[in-house]
Design an enzyme around this catalytic site. Structure first.
Site, PDB file in Angstrom:
ATOM      1  N   ASN A   1      18.525  31.576  30.918  1.00 16.54           N
ATOM      2  CA  ASN A   1      17.144  31.845  30.836  1.00 16.54           C
ATOM      3  C   ASN A   1      16.741  31.806  29.352  1.00 16.54           C
ATOM      4  O   ASN A   1      15.641  32.066  28.797  1.00 16.54           O
ATOM      5  CB  ASN A   1      16.944  33.469  30.917  1.00 16.54           C
ATOM      6  CG  ASN A   1      17.649  34.350  30.093  1.00 16.54           C
ATOM      7  OD1 ASN A   1      18.281  33.988  29.367  1.00 16.54           O
ATOM      8  ND2 ASN A   1      17.460  35.552  30.372  1.00 16.54           N
ATOM      9  N   LYS A   2      17.366  31.227  28.540  1.00 14.70           N
ATOM     10  CA  LYS A   2      17.190  30.966  27.045  1.00 14.70           C
ATOM     11  C   LYS A   2      16.339  29.704  26.604  1.00 14.70           C
ATOM     12  O   LYS A   2      15.963  28.882  27.903  1.00 14.70           O
ATOM     13  CB  LYS A   2      18.494  30.792  26.231  1.00 14.70           C
ATOM     14  CG  LYS A   2      19.251  32.175  26.377  1.00 14.70           C
ATOM     15  CD  LYS A   2      18.470  33.496  25.703  1.00 14.70           C
ATOM     16  CE  LYS A   2      19.037  34.583  25.565  1.00 14.70           C
ATOM     17  NZ  LYS A   2      19.791  35.382  26.807  1.00 14.70           N
ATOM     18  N   ILE A   3      15.638  29.585  25.629  1.00 16.45           N
ATOM     19  CA  ILE A   3      14.820  28.692  25.502  1.00 16.45           C
ATOM     20  C   ILE A   3      15.385  27.133  25.480  1.00 16.45           C
ATOM     21  O   ILE A   3      14.619  26.183  25.972  1.00 16.45           O
ATOM     22  CB  ILE A   3      14.334  28.693  23.846  1.00 16.45           C
ATOM     23  CG1 ILE A   3      13.526  29.752  23.743  1.00 16.45           C
ATOM     24  CG2 ILE A   3      13.543  27.221  23.383  1.00 16.45           C
ATOM     25  CD1 ILE A   3      12.980  29.975  22.387  1.00 16.45           C
TER      26      ILE A   3
ATOM     27  N   PHE B   1      22.714  30.670  27.520  1.00 19.40           N
ATOM     28  CA  PHE B   1      22.393  31.304  29.037  1.00 19.40           C
ATOM     29  C   PHE B   1      21.051  30.472  29.850  1.00 19.40           C
ATOM     30  O   PHE B   1      20.289  30.057  28.880  1.00 19.40           O
ATOM     31  CB  PHE B   1      22.274  32.612  28.716  1.00 19.40           C
ATOM     32  CG  PHE B   1      22.188  33.486  30.381  1.00 19.40           C
ATOM     33  CD1 PHE B   1      23.209  33.261  31.352  1.00 19.40           C
ATOM     34  CD2 PHE B   1      21.290  34.124  30.686  1.00 19.40           C
ATOM     35  CE1 PHE B   1      23.405  33.763  32.473  1.00 19.40           C
ATOM     36  CE2 PHE B   1      21.300  34.600  31.925  1.00 19.40           C
ATOM     37  CZ  PHE B   1      22.355  34.279  33.006  1.00 19.40           C
TER      38      PHE B   1
ATOM     39  N   ALA C   1      19.945  34.409  19.678  1.00 16.94           N
ATOM     40  CA  ALA C   1      19.900  34.339  21.401  1.00 16.94           C
ATOM     41  C   ALA C   1      18.801  33.944  21.525  1.00 16.94           C
ATOM     42  O   ALA C   1      18.696  33.037  22.558  1.00 16.94           O
ATOM     43  CB  ALA C   1      20.855  35.344  21.936  1.00 16.94           C
TER      44      ALA C   1
END
Length: 352
Positions: A175-177, A173, A156
């Site tokens: 806030n992910k890379i 999501f 994740a």
């Protein structure tokens, strides 16, 4: 509270709007149409894996992976003590039992302690690449081979870390890379597992799409609108990772030697810039006053109400959880922004 320097902010600077508009104009906004398949192929190709199966979240991806591997009631799955709770919840959702293993100095699962937790009921191990640090997958795969276990990688927080397990699961999501706002994807080289993942995510419809469902499945499908955003993000992934490497370098250089700060081991890809801080809560309050957001480390699994364990004070994961935090880590962070964050951390510890 709104921060001028947030921990995370999505960077929608590519063809996201173009692809999203195209999906809307074509009328393909559900899970049908070409966009979902384009994203799945692009992400699988980027990672050198044969099959990508998208879904509604990273948690959904983990749940689908475990179900596709036949994990269920009576089974046990090895899970890190130090991780986001969704890793353990995915196991619980299947009816299986998560069995926790403490972390090492890099926050990842301590591979030297996995074997002591294996029983006759153990069916799989779930390494998690914490904060973008690749777990020692050579050791994990050796153990899995020796004990005939399946491997589900929780990636994740590690887009760009190439998978080697049976199934690797990614979150999209905000806030992910890379992001689709919400969403997830499973990667596998096994065509049968890919088919089972796709079958389970779409309510286990039969081939004729009649309303006869022979097993309990899920409505975990990704929409074409999410896939449109995700596809544009994949196209920029190399640039995103390079920018994040530069953010990591500036933090490493700017915070090295600050009394009260302990830098963490290098990351294979940077999701969040994590560190350990003396007087952590005072530091967080000081930085918040400067409009700098921080976040705490994950709470270990044995402190979660559904998994409470009496031995938790003796675990290394709890030591990290007591003084760990991470700083703003997004690609919109300019060098000047980052210099300000570094300056304020140094000022708090009298290292200005």
């Amino acid at each position: 509270m709104s921060f001028k320097y947030p921990v995370s902010r999505p960077a929608l600077e590519g063809r996201e709007l173009e692809y999203l508009t195209g999906a809307v104009e074509d009328g393909w906004i559900s899970s049908q149409g070409p966009m979902v398949g384009r994203f799945e192929r692009a992400f699988a190709d980027y990672n050198g894996v044969a099959h990508g199966v998208s879904c509604s979240s990273g948690t959904a991806a983990l749940t689908l992976a475990l179900r596709a591997l036949g994990i269920g009631p009576g089974d046990e799955v090895i899970v890190p003590e130090f991780t986001m709770v969704a890793s353990a919840w995915a196991v619980t959702y299947t009816g299986a039992t998560p069995v926790f293993v403490d972390c090492g100095d890099d926050l990842n699962i301590d591979v030297t302690r996995i074997e002591e937790k294996i029983t006759a009921r153990t069916k799989a191990v779930m390494p998690v690449h914490i904060y973008g640090r690749r777990c020692d997958m050579d050791a994990v795969m050796d153990i899995a081979y020796q004990y005939n276990l399946r491997v589900v990688e929780d990636s994740a927080e590690a887009h760009g870390v190439r998978p080697v397990g049976d199934i690797a699961c990614y979150s999209l999501f905000a806030n992910k890379i890379i992001t689709a706002g919400e969403g997830g994807i499973c990667l596998t080289d096994d065509p049968k597992l890919a088919g089972q993942l796709a079958h389970l995510r779409a309510m286990a419809f039969t081939r004729d799409h009649s309303f006869l469902h022979k097993k309990v499945a899920y409505n975990f499908r990704m929409t074409a609108m999410q896939a449109a955003v995700a596809l544009a993000q994949v196209e920029r992934l190399d640039d995103i990772l390079a920018t994040r490497r530069e953010i990591e370098r500036r933090y490493d250089e700017g915070l090295a030697g600050v009394p009260g700060i302990t830098l963490m081991p290098p990351r294979d890809v940077l999701w969040m810039y994590d560190l350990r801080a003396e007087r952590r809560e005072e530091l967080r309050e000081f930085l918040a006053g400067e409009s700098i957001e921080t976040r705490l480390f994950f709470k270990p699994m044995s402190r979660q109400p559904m998994y409470l364990h009496p031995d938790w004070p003796s675990l290394k994961a709890h030591t990290f959880a007591e003084d760990g935090l991470y700083l703003p880590t997004h690609t919109g962070l300019s060098a000047a922004d980052q210099d300000f964050v570094i300056d304020r951390v140094r000022a708090f510890y009298g290292a200005g």
